[in-house]
Design an enzyme around this catalytic site. Sequence first.
Site, PDB file in Angstrom:
ATOM      1  N   PRO A  78     -19.855  78.298   0.940  1.00  0.00           N
ATOM      2  CA  PRO A  78     -19.001  79.342   0.322  1.00  0.00           C
ATOM      3  C   PRO A  78     -18.296  80.189   1.386  1.00  0.00           C
ATOM      4  CG  PRO A  78     -21.192  79.330  -0.661  1.00  0.00           C
ATOM      5  CD  PRO A  78     -21.260  78.439   0.551  1.00  0.00           C
TER       6      PRO A  78
ATOM      7  N   ASP B 131       2.159  64.684  -7.497  1.00  0.00           N
ATOM      8  CA  ASP B 131       0.993  65.457  -7.921  1.00  0.00           C
ATOM      9  C   ASP B 131       1.340  66.906  -8.222  1.00  0.00           C
ATOM     10  OD1 ASP B 131      -1.743  64.167  -5.890  1.00  0.00           O
ATOM     11  OD2 ASP B 131      -1.105  63.790  -7.951  1.00  0.00           O
TER      12      ASP B 131
ATOM     13  N   ARG C 165      -7.114  60.324  -2.806  1.00  0.00           N
ATOM     14  CA  ARG C 165      -5.861  60.197  -3.583  1.00  0.00           C
ATOM     15  C   ARG C 165      -4.629  60.340  -2.695  1.00  0.00           C
ATOM     16  NH1 ARG C 165      -3.966  63.153  -6.566  1.00  0.00           N
ATOM     17  NH2 ARG C 165      -3.373  62.078  -8.486  1.00  0.00           N
TER      18      ARG C 165
ATOM     19  N   GLU D 219     -30.885  77.911   0.585  1.00  0.00           N
ATOM     20  CA  GLU D 219     -30.023  79.099   0.805  1.00  0.00           C
ATOM     21  C   GLU D 219     -28.903  78.799   1.793  1.00  0.00           C
ATOM     22  OE1 GLU D 219     -31.870  80.173  -1.993  1.00  0.00           O
ATOM     23  OE2 GLU D 219     -30.369  81.598  -1.223  1.00  0.00           O
TER      24      GLU D 219
HETATM   25  C1  4FV Z   1     -20.411  75.524  -1.709  1.00  0.00           C
HETATM   26  C2  4FV Z   1     -19.184  75.984  -2.216  1.00  0.00           C
HETATM   27  C3  4FV Z   1     -21.737  76.036  -2.059  1.00  0.00           C
HETATM   28  C4  4FV Z   1     -24.479  77.243  -0.793  1.00  0.00           C
HETATM   29  C5  4FV Z   1     -25.916  77.135  -0.429  1.00  0.00           C
HETATM   30  C6  4FV Z   1     -25.134  74.991  -1.107  1.00  0.00           C
HETATM   31  C7  4FV Z   1     -24.144  76.029  -1.558  1.00  0.00           C
HETATM   32  C8  4FV Z   1     -26.320  75.722  -0.629  1.00  0.00           C
HETATM   33  N1  4FV Z   1     -20.152  74.526  -0.855  1.00  0.00           N
HETATM   34  N2  4FV Z   1     -18.201  75.211  -1.667  1.00  0.00           N
HETATM   35  N3  4FV Z   1     -18.947  76.966  -3.113  1.00  0.00           N
HETATM   36  N4  4FV Z   1     -22.778  75.569  -1.299  1.00  0.00           N
HETATM   37  O1  4FV Z   1     -21.881  76.854  -2.959  1.00  0.00           O
HETATM   38  O2  4FV Z   1     -18.815  74.349  -0.849  1.00  0.00           O
HETATM   39  O3  4FV Z   1     -26.667  75.225   0.599  1.00  0.00           O
END
Ligand code: 4FV
Length: 256
Positions: A88, A168, A153, A115
């Site tokens: 994230p 697209d 794609r 986490e």
């Molecule tokens: C995430 C997202 C995501 C966070 C902790 C996996 C999680 C756990 N990855 N975009 N939004 N990852 O939430 O790519 O490790």
Amino acid sequence: MKFVVLTIFPEMFGPFWDHGIIRRAIEQEKIFASTLNIRDFAEDRHQVTDDRPYGGGSGMVMKPEPLAAAIRAAEQDAPSAKKILLTPQGRVFNQKIAHKLASYEELVFVCGRYEGVDERIDHDLIDDEISIGDYVLTGGELAAMVIIDAVTRQIPGTLGGEDAAAKDSFANGLLEHAHYTRPQVFEGKAVPDILLSGHHEEIENWRLESALMRTLMKRADLLRNKDLNEKEIEMLKKWSRNIQDILNFHHKAHKE
Ligand code: 4FV
């Protein structure tokens, strides 16, 4: 294009590789896809890949050693790869990034769980952090699939027509125009006559107007950061004139 995915759940990718455009792209050797199980790089006999966080708190953190070993193994297999951590914290994925990533020969995806991953991995073993959106997943695997799908794609020939991806959504900064197929009338709703006319130029015009109107109605933010071409500016001006006329008429009608 070679995709290597590092995950503790490689079995999640089987169905993904085996269906649709991804499956065909693999069969046509337009892409090569593989997974590495991070557990296989844990040296203890229980193949532990997570541990409690320093400083206390809930949840677990992915241990650096198995991850570092897995990333280095992937580098053996894909020496020029760009190593992407799904998190994230990353830049938010979009079509422009998909198009750019499709220009690489090899991509390695590091899928976190729990986490997240130990911060020391991020520093010297990761080239790029990408997020698929501002929400928290249970793991990076779905994010890796989303990105692999969108990037595949963009590889010429994976969508059948060479230039299919050029049409697209977002390719020209607009949402796609409305699509219709048989039957000509569905539950009393008919397909727009213009699409049955065979007038290709008029159909292209109608499609541009449809794409522009849908973008204006649903994602006006996209129009703000798009350099509009002559035709698009003309259409928007025509609509704003119509709207102004209606407002003027309304104003007059309600002034008296
Ligand atoms: C995430 C997202 C995501 C966070 C902790 C996996 C999680 C756990 N990855 N975009 N939004 N990852 O939430 O790519 O490790």
